[in-house]
Each structure stands twice: as C-alpha cells, then as structure tokens.
Write an enzyme that holds these catalytic residues in place. Structure first.
Site, PDB file in Angstrom:
ATOM      1  N   GLY A   1       0.835  -1.189   0.000  1.00 27.35           N
ATOM      2  CA  GLY A   1       0.000   0.000   0.000  1.00 27.35           C
ATOM      3  C   GLY A   1       0.874   1.244   0.000  1.00 27.35           C
ATOM      4  N   CYS A   2       0.302   2.376  -0.394  1.00 25.99           N
ATOM      5  CA  CYS A   2       1.098   3.600  -0.500  1.00 25.99           C
ATOM      6  C   CYS A   2       1.539   4.105   0.878  1.00 25.99           C
ATOM      7  CB  CYS A   2       0.329   4.669  -1.260  1.00 25.99           C
ATOM      8  SG  CYS A   2      -1.363   4.964  -0.685  1.00 25.99           S
ATOM      9  N   TYR A   3       0.601   4.230   1.825  1.00 28.78           N
ATOM     10  CA  TYR A   3       0.983   4.653   3.172  1.00 28.78           C
ATOM     11  C   TYR A   3       1.940   3.659   3.821  1.00 28.78           C
ATOM     12  CZ  TYR A   3      -2.947   8.030   3.110  1.00 28.78           C
ATOM     13  OH  TYR A   3      -3.813   9.053   2.828  1.00 28.78           O
ATOM     14  N   PRO A   4       1.666   2.351   3.762  1.00 29.81           N
ATOM     15  CA  PRO A   4       2.599   1.398   4.363  1.00 29.81           C
ATOM     16  C   PRO A   4       4.000   1.464   3.761  1.00 29.81           C
ATOM     17  CG  PRO A   4       0.486   0.342   4.038  1.00 29.81           C
ATOM     18  CD  PRO A   4       0.412   1.679   3.348  1.00 29.81           C
ATOM     19  N   THR A   5       4.116   1.842   2.482  1.00 31.56           N
ATOM     20  CA  THR A   5       5.443   1.944   1.877  1.00 31.56           C
ATOM     21  C   THR A   5       6.318   2.916   2.661  1.00 31.56           C
ATOM     22  OG1 THR A   5       4.687   1.347  -0.339  1.00 31.56           O
ATOM     23  CG2 THR A   5       6.707   2.657  -0.188  1.00 31.56           C
TER      24      THR A   5
END
Length: 309
Positions: A113-117
């Site tokens: 996911g973008c935030y988890p990246t």
C-alpha cells in the site's frame, strides 16, 4: 526474451500509469482487451492465462476472483489491491525490505500500500536492528494526494474545489494496518491517521518518536546512519542527510510523476524527540512504480528500468 503482460483493470488510475511506464519497452508485450471485452470474464480469463505476468489493478474481491481464473502453473501475478498483502503464499512486493531475489523468484507478488510503503521503509530496518522497540504503540500521520482514492474521490475533489483536507479512517480498523504491523515487525498495531489533501498526487508519511521515554532507543543521528547504511546503493530509496534549514517541508500540488522515495530523520537538539518522515508519490513508489519495479525483477531486468527517478 519478451515477457507478455496483461493489466487487468487497465483503465483505472494505477493501471494507466503502469501502462505508461511500460510503453515503448521492447522487453514487454502488452495483452490488451478492447472496451467491449475488458469486462467479459471469458475474455479476461483467456488473457490472464495467456500472459506471463498479470498485473491486477482491481478491487479486493475482483482481484481474488481474477487469481481464481488462473488455470496453469506458468502465469505469475502482481496484485495492486489489498487482497493478498498478508496472505499466505504471497510475496510482499517491497524489494528493499524483503529482498530483490525474493521478489524476482516469486510467482505471487502483492504490491505494498502507498501509506505502508513510507511507514515500513522508515521503521522496519530500525526495529529489525533493535534500534527502536518492537513493543511500542507507534503512531503515524500521513497525507496523500486524492488520486489514490479511486474515481469517486477524485471526482469529489475535482468537482468541489472548496475541499482542502479530508481525514478518514476515524473509526479505526483501516485496511493498511495489518501490513504495516507485519512488515515493520511490530507487536502492537500502529495508530494510523491518514488524510487526503487538495493535490492530485504526492504523499508525506510521518512517525513521531518520543525517544526520551522509549526503551532501547538510540539518538536521531544513529537512526539516520542506520537507514543510510540499510539503503546504501539503492537507486530508488534515498536517505536525506541534511535537515530543512527553515524547519519546513512542502508538498506541491504540481508534483510530477516520481517513483522514488526519500526518507528523513529529524531530531531535537537534546535528542529526546525525533520525527521520521517519508516523501513519495502515492501513484509512483506507492502504486504503479512499485508494480513496475517488481515486474522488472521478475523478468530478470534492472529493477529501475522504465521508472521515473
């Protein structure tokens, strides 16, 4: 050797940006379906099974259904949805964290996911090396461009120019939290506070650290040095060595597509507090760029080929 690729969900934001990154690259042959056939299950099934690699840019349930259509042991998958990020038998598509060889040899890859990246890039190396505690209630504050929210959210922001900020996930249980906890190696789920702002793309992810009361933590300069060493040689991830002179950081609405990731460690003068900050493009390293990076590795190519760095 040419690798055949089918993007299932090619007309969505992520699919379109993946196709743009693959355009003109002789290493790949895109399998495409016209408008009349792209929602026809029989046509999709045929394309999926004809492809060397299928990239799923679909809602979670549709992604699971697409995987179930595979009737051979040859077709490999990159899933950009949330459906398989913590599923057994799937490789997390974050080469810098799980290993490039691991992604290169995988048959089933789940795009982060973008935030988890941003969160995992900052925290995982530090927790893994015991520079920060695994048993700590971390919080993460993040803002993203509205393009990551799908067509409905994009439409709301573009139709109503009065929207400047949209906080969400206020009822907790956000679907990104399980992957954030697992791949950062945490014993406690992080407290996640996401928001969308009036910019098409871009993302800033921040983890505040009260180092003075955290057991086993180290000074900010050692955190920065550890991240620098961990990502040494990476062409995608950069660790900033200088602090903003004015104490400010900007996220511009005019941001161009970008597949990199920049990490910052900012510490107070007394070393009692720090802020870990990741800056990325939610459509780049946070989505399409990450998928192409994994595709490159799976095809035996330079991981940065076709990326916008």
């Amino acid at each position: 050797m040419t690798t055949s690729v089918f993007i299932d969900g090619a007309v969505g934001t992520t699919g379109l940006e993946i196709a743009e990154r693959l355009a003109g690259r002789a290493e790949f042959a895109l399998i495409t379906l016209d408008e009349a056939r792209r929602k026809d299950d029989a046509a999709r099934r045929e394309a999926i099974n004809d492809a060397d690699v299928v990239i799923l840019c679909l809602p979670d349930d549709a992604a699971r259904d697409a995987v179930a259509m595979i009737a051979n042991d040859r077709t490999r998958v990159i899933d950009a949805s949330t459906a398989h990020r913590v599923a057994e038998g799937w490789t997390y598509g974050f080469p810098e964290i799980v290993g490039r060889e691991t992604v290169a040899g995988a048959r089933r890859v789940s795009n982060p996911g973008c935030y988890p990246t941003g969160f995992i890039a900052l925290l995982a190396p530090l927790v893994h090396n015991a520079l920060l505690p695994a048993a700590w209630p971390y919080s993460v504050h993040a803002v993203s461009g509205y393009s990551g929210g799908g067509k409905a959210l994009i439409g709301r922001f573009e139709d109503d120019r009065d929207i400047a900020w949209r906080g969400y996930g206020l009822n907790f249980g956000h679907k990104h939290v399980p992957e954030m906890q697992r791949y950062a190696g945490l014993m406690i789920p992080p407290l996640f506070s996401p928001a969308v702002v009036a910019a098409h793309r871009g993302m800033v992810v921040e983890i505040p650290l009260p180092l003075g009361v955290m057991p086993g933590s180290v000074p900010p300069e050692l955190l920065r040095a550890a991240l620098t060493q961990f990502y040494e040689g990476s062409k995608v991830v950069t660790v900033a060595q200088d602090l903003p002179a004015d104490g400010e950081m900007l996220m511009r609405a005019s941001m161009e597509p970008w597949d990199g990731l920049t990490l910052h460690v900012m510490g107070s003068a007394d070393g009692e507090q720090a802020r870990l900050v990741a800056v990325l493009d939610n459509l780049g390293k946070g989505a399409s760029g990450a998928a192409v990076q994994s595709l490159n590795l799976m095809a035996g190519l330079d991981e940065t080929a076709g990326l916008r760095l």
